[in-house]
Design a protein around this motif. Structure first.
Motif, PDB file in Angstrom:
ATOM      1  N   THR A 157      39.018  30.080  51.055  1.00 53.74           N
ATOM      2  CA  THR A 157      38.447  31.250  50.391  1.00 53.74           C
ATOM      3  C   THR A 157      37.313  31.806  51.239  1.00 53.74           C
ATOM      4  O   THR A 157      36.820  31.138  52.156  1.00 53.74           O
ATOM      5  CB  THR A 157      37.906  30.896  48.993  1.00 53.74           C
ATOM      6  N   LEU A 204      31.605  41.278  49.197  1.00 53.98           N
ATOM      7  CA  LEU A 204      32.572  41.870  48.272  1.00 53.98           C
ATOM      8  C   LEU A 204      31.999  43.193  47.798  1.00 53.98           C
ATOM      9  O   LEU A 204      30.828  43.263  47.417  1.00 53.98           O
ATOM     10  CB  LEU A 204      32.800  40.950  47.063  1.00 53.98           C
ATOM     11  N   VAL A 256      32.910  46.159  44.975  1.00 53.29           N
ATOM     12  CA  VAL A 256      33.765  46.556  43.851  1.00 53.29           C
ATOM     13  C   VAL A 256      33.510  48.029  43.559  1.00 53.29           C
ATOM     14  O   VAL A 256      32.384  48.423  43.251  1.00 53.29           O
ATOM     15  CB  VAL A 256      33.478  45.721  42.586  1.00 53.29           C
ATOM     16  N   ILE A 287      35.660  41.773  51.309  1.00 49.21           N
ATOM     17  CA  ILE A 287      36.737  42.102  50.364  1.00 49.21           C
ATOM     18  C   ILE A 287      36.398  43.427  49.703  1.00 49.21           C
ATOM     19  O   ILE A 287      35.280  43.621  49.203  1.00 49.21           O
ATOM     20  CB  ILE A 287      36.903  40.991  49.313  1.00 49.21           C
ATOM     21  N   ALA A 302      37.381  45.791  46.674  1.00 42.85           N
ATOM     22  CA  ALA A 302      38.087  45.719  45.389  1.00 42.85           C
ATOM     23  C   ALA A 302      37.951  47.029  44.629  1.00 42.85           C
ATOM     24  O   ALA A 302      36.893  47.656  44.642  1.00 42.85           O
ATOM     25  CB  ALA A 302      37.537  44.568  44.552  1.00 42.85           C
ATOM     26  N   ASN A 326      38.325  48.745  40.772  1.00 42.57           N
ATOM     27  CA  ASN A 326      38.375  48.428  39.341  1.00 42.57           C
ATOM     28  C   ASN A 326      39.334  49.356  38.592  1.00 42.57           C
ATOM     29  O   ASN A 326      39.218  49.525  37.390  1.00 42.57           O
ATOM     30  CB  ASN A 326      36.961  48.534  38.746  1.00 42.57           C
ATOM     31  N   MET A 365      40.520  44.503  41.096  1.00 44.87           N
ATOM     32  CA  MET A 365      39.804  43.625  40.157  1.00 44.87           C
ATOM     33  C   MET A 365      39.520  44.469  38.926  1.00 44.87           C
ATOM     34  O   MET A 365      38.512  45.179  38.851  1.00 44.87           O
ATOM     35  CB  MET A 365      38.513  43.072  40.780  1.00 44.87           C
ATOM     36  N   VAL A 393      43.590  40.527  38.187  1.00 48.45           N
ATOM     37  CA  VAL A 393      43.480  40.542  39.646  1.00 48.45           C
ATOM     38  C   VAL A 393      44.781  41.122  40.178  1.00 48.45           C
ATOM     39  O   VAL A 393      45.850  40.531  39.992  1.00 48.45           O
ATOM     40  CB  VAL A 393      43.227  39.129  40.194  1.00 48.45           C
ATOM     41  N   THR A 447      47.833  42.407  50.463  1.00 42.72           N
ATOM     42  CA  THR A 447      46.634  41.609  50.189  1.00 42.72           C
ATOM     43  C   THR A 447      46.779  40.192  50.744  1.00 42.72           C
ATOM     44  O   THR A 447      47.780  39.511  50.480  1.00 42.72           O
ATOM     45  CB  THR A 447      46.363  41.530  48.678  1.00 42.72           C
ATOM     46  N   THR A 470      40.154  33.893  46.720  1.00 42.45           N
ATOM     47  CA  THR A 470      38.724  34.160  46.506  1.00 42.45           C
ATOM     48  C   THR A 470      38.497  34.890  45.186  1.00 42.45           C
ATOM     49  O   THR A 470      37.601  34.542  44.408  1.00 42.45           O
ATOM     50  CB  THR A 470      38.154  34.981  47.667  1.00 42.45           C
ATOM     51  N   ALA A 471      39.313  35.921  44.928  1.00 42.96           N
ATOM     52  CA  ALA A 471      39.160  36.699  43.691  1.00 42.96           C
ATOM     53  C   ALA A 471      39.415  35.846  42.464  1.00 42.96           C
ATOM     54  O   ALA A 471      38.678  35.939  41.465  1.00 42.96           O
ATOM     55  CB  ALA A 471      40.100  37.899  43.709  1.00 42.96           C
ATOM     56  N   GLY A 527      40.925  34.853  35.025  1.00 40.08           N
ATOM     57  CA  GLY A 527      41.638  35.664  36.002  1.00 40.08           C
ATOM     58  C   GLY A 527      43.138  35.507  35.840  1.00 40.08           C
ATOM     59  O   GLY A 527      43.635  34.396  35.710  1.00 40.08           O
TER      60      GLY A 527
END
Length: 690
Positions: free
Chosen positions: A294, A379, A381, A407, A409, A411, A433, A447, A453, A460-461, A472
């Motif tokens: 990760t 990360l 988001v 990363i 991400a 939403n 995410m 996720v 990906t 990790t997510a 998750g």
């Protein structure tokens, strides 16, 4: 030291026999553990050199409960009730030495000992109600005798553990001992009992705390009616405690045993046990095995300080991860941080945080209007408006700013993660995410795995979900993913039903009675009818559009599908009724009486069918993952196990039959999926899919 069996040892320290359970990871009450304890205590009881017994567990916890993998299987070993009777009947004082957690059968075993000592960090509880059960080895009969009826009702019917200090204050624990010296302190406690010629305190013989007024039970039921709505087990727990008060001990034990046996074969407990395992299964991804490397997430960036962005950010600062939060305008940034602070201060007012904690958490935020401040984040988001062009623009900029290996991400609730990832030169670093609102409260995190990906990004997510206290669930790219894709089926039918003959409050009542927190129209009023609506594009062709045009936009305006008083209490609206009747007439719809059964089937069965399509397409790994999405993201009643479990409960041949009937009557929206047809033809359920 004598090995009783592979998981239980017996040794002596002076005149005290120490029975040690070593059955990692949580010393669950398997057949071997139960049999080993029974044999060890009987052996110690018969040894003239032994004058007291200590029950102690190796590893990180005392007995943390029953071995629920044995549920529904032929019984083996000594039953727990017999083990408890052996402990209680031992002619020498038996002391339970508790660390970690003493839960369920573990606490019931400790209650059958004559004394209990615990370290300060220990927790004690009877959580069986969360599996749709009552404690089945004397917990409902012994606990009230120690802590009193009112506290016992809370512990048993809520299923929440109490800490050692509280347990001691109520008489459940006789002494709180050293955190690092439990066994030695327990032996010393036992030796003092011997020196003092202390009596064998059998909990079953206690009656001084059982003198409860019957009104206590009625008041408890009334106070918790909303919390217990739909569940069978809490009422059964109350009845068992009533039995402790009204029956001799052995009769109460029999009542408790009969109750657990009845619940164990019932649909609700089967559903709740299924959910228990399904939630753990969701973390297992066949092509991303445990041990997949990760990426380190030491700093997080959030784009957007609105309701979603602020809520998402709180999850990370709550666990000590600093957050850089970005907005386009200072007033939006200030407003977002103000809302976050207010949320924390409200939590502090309820005693769950100190004001120092509030300041510590707020200190983990770095607010900025500069997107380039995200350059050092591990990360990022994105939580901006749900518009594909806006999200593409953001990711194009992020690609130039974020450091290698970060990363990225999104939403998004519905949009194509692969299209968003294509705006970068590193689609392998992009993942969805999807947090659920309010993001700092709701447990679900969808996720979303893009086509490109990377596996370490997925790992990790999923690991990060656990770190921030989320469940998750890995899903694939499709419009609405799992949860919202299925929700669209229900919403379509709800909207059709109110034109065909039902009223919004009829649909809401049926789904509420089914166990959902609220129906679709009450939910729309709560969220705001104008989400995604604009006066410029409104065609006035649906009840919702007409209501919005009238500025009836839900609870916030005092009227939507329902009328609301000053306390936001809803009542059916004659205005809405007239809108629906007029619109149906305009569309030439001959309204008819619609049964509750049809409302339920029309709303739920298409969801089950859509779940089958999701499985066909590989957008969910397993049917139970779909159920976990619905339970944790949409308030599906846990005692019904999720839509796919519910489909199996009804029987897939019955679901298929009804879907075909509706297809003939209402068209292609009800066309059964190939998987539903296949499983029904084979007499199988979603549970049989591998």
């Amino acid at each position: 030291m004598t090995a009783i069996n592979e998981v239980v040892d017996l040794a002596t320290e002076g005149r005290v026999a120490v029975v040690t359970v070593n059955s990692p990871p949580v010393n669950a009450l398997s057949a071997n553990v139960r049999t080993g304890i029974a044999e060890a205590v009987q052996k110690a009881g018969a040894d003239p050199a032994v004058t007291a017994v200590v029950i102690h567990c190796a590893g990180r916890t005392f007995i943390a409960g029953a071995d629920i993998t044995e549920f529904g299987k032929p019984p083996k070993g000594v039953p727990l009730n017999e083990v408890n009777a052996i402990l209680e009947a031992c002619p020498k004082p038996v002391v339970a030495a508790i660390h970690g957690t003493a839960l369920g059968g573990g606490l019931e075993l400790a209650l059958s000992c004559h004394y209990r000592v615990a370290v300060p960090s220990a927790k004690l509880g009877l959580p069986e109600v969360k599996l749709g059960l009552v404690p089945g080895a004397g917990g409902t009969q012994r606990l009230p005798r120690l802590v009193g009826v009112e506290r016992a009702l809370e512990v048993i019917a809520f299923g929440e553990p109490m800490k050692a200090a509280e347990a001691a204050s109520h008489g459940l624990v006789d002494a709180v001992v050293g955190e690092g010296s439990l066994k030695a302190d327990a032996v010393a406690f036992a030796e003092k009992l011997i020196a003092d010629a202390a009596p064998l305190k059998k909990v079953r013989d206690r009656a001084d705390k059982l003198g409860a007024d019957p009104a206590v039970f009625a008041a408890f039921r009334k106070a918790n009616a909303r919390r217990f709505r739909g569940f069978e087990a809490p009422e059964a727990c109350i009845q068992c405690v009533e039995a402790a008060v009204s029956m001799p001990f052995d009769e109460g034990l029999k009542f408790e045993r009969d109750t657990i046996m009845r619940l164990m074969v019932g649909t609700q407990s089967l559903a709740q046990r299924y959910v228990f395992f399904a939630e753990r299964q969701a973390a297992k991804i066949p092509d991303v095995p445990e041990g997949t490397p990760t990426r380190t997430i030491a700093k997080v960036g959030i784009i957007g300080a609105g309701t979603m962005g602020g809520g998402i950010a709180m999850n990370f600062v709550n666990v000590g991860i600093p957050v850089t939060i970005v907005e386009t305008k200072q007033e939006a940034l200030d407003r977002g941080l103000s809302v976050i602070r207010k949320n924390y201060e409200n939590t502090a007012k309820r005693g769950r945080l100190s004001m120092a904690d509030v300041e510590t958490r707020m200190g983990r935020f770095t607010p900025t209007l500069d997107l380039s401040a995200l350059a050092d984040c591990d990360l990022v988001v994105e939580a901006v408006f749900e518009n594909m062009e806006i999200k593409k623009e953001v990711f194009g900029k992020l690609d130039a700013i974020a450091k290698p290996g970060a990363i990225l991400a999104t939403n998004t609730s519905y949009l194509d993660v692969d299209q968003i990832a294509a705006m970068t030169k590193r689609p392998e670093d992009v993942i969805g995410m999807h947090f659920f609102s309010p993001a700092n409260v709701m447990r679900l995190l969808e996720v979303v795995r893009g086509e490109k990906t990377a596996k370490d990004v997925i790992a990790t997510a999923m690991g990060l979900a656990k770190t921030i206290g989320k469940v998750g669930v890995l899903v694939g790219v499709c419009h609405g993913f799992v949860g919202n894709r299925m929700l669209a089926q229900r919403q379509r039918e709800a909207n059709k039903l109110i034109l065909e003959g039902a009223m919004p409050w009829d649909v809401d009542r049926v789904l509420y009675d089914f166990g959902l927190p609220m129906g679709p129209f009450a939910m729309s009023d709560l969220a705001g009818l104008d989400i995604g609506w604009s006066r410029e594009t409104s065609k006035g062709e649906t009840p919702r559009e007409i209501l919005c045009e009238m500025d009836r936009r839900g609870q916030k305006t005092g009227a939507g599908f329902y009328d609301y008083d000053e306390n936001r209490v809803a009542k059916p609206s004659p205005v809405t009724e007239k809108i629906i009747l007029d619109l149906a007439a305009k569309k030439g719809i001959n309204r008819r009486q619609i049964s509750d059964e049809e409302i339920l089937q029309r709303c739920i069965y298409p969801m089950i069918n859509e779940g089958a399509k999701i499985l066909e397409e590989g957008k969910a790994i397993r049917a139970s993952d779909i159920d976990i999405v619905w339970i944790n993201g949409y308030g599906w009643p846990v005692y019904r196990g999720g839509p796919m479990f519910y489909g199996d409960t009804v029987g897939l041949p019955e679901v298929l039959k009804v879907m075909k009937e509706f297809e003939g009557r209402h068209g292609a929206d009800f066309k059964p999926s190939a998987l539903l047809e296949k499983l029904a033809a084979e007499g199988k359920g979603f549970k049989d899919l591998k």
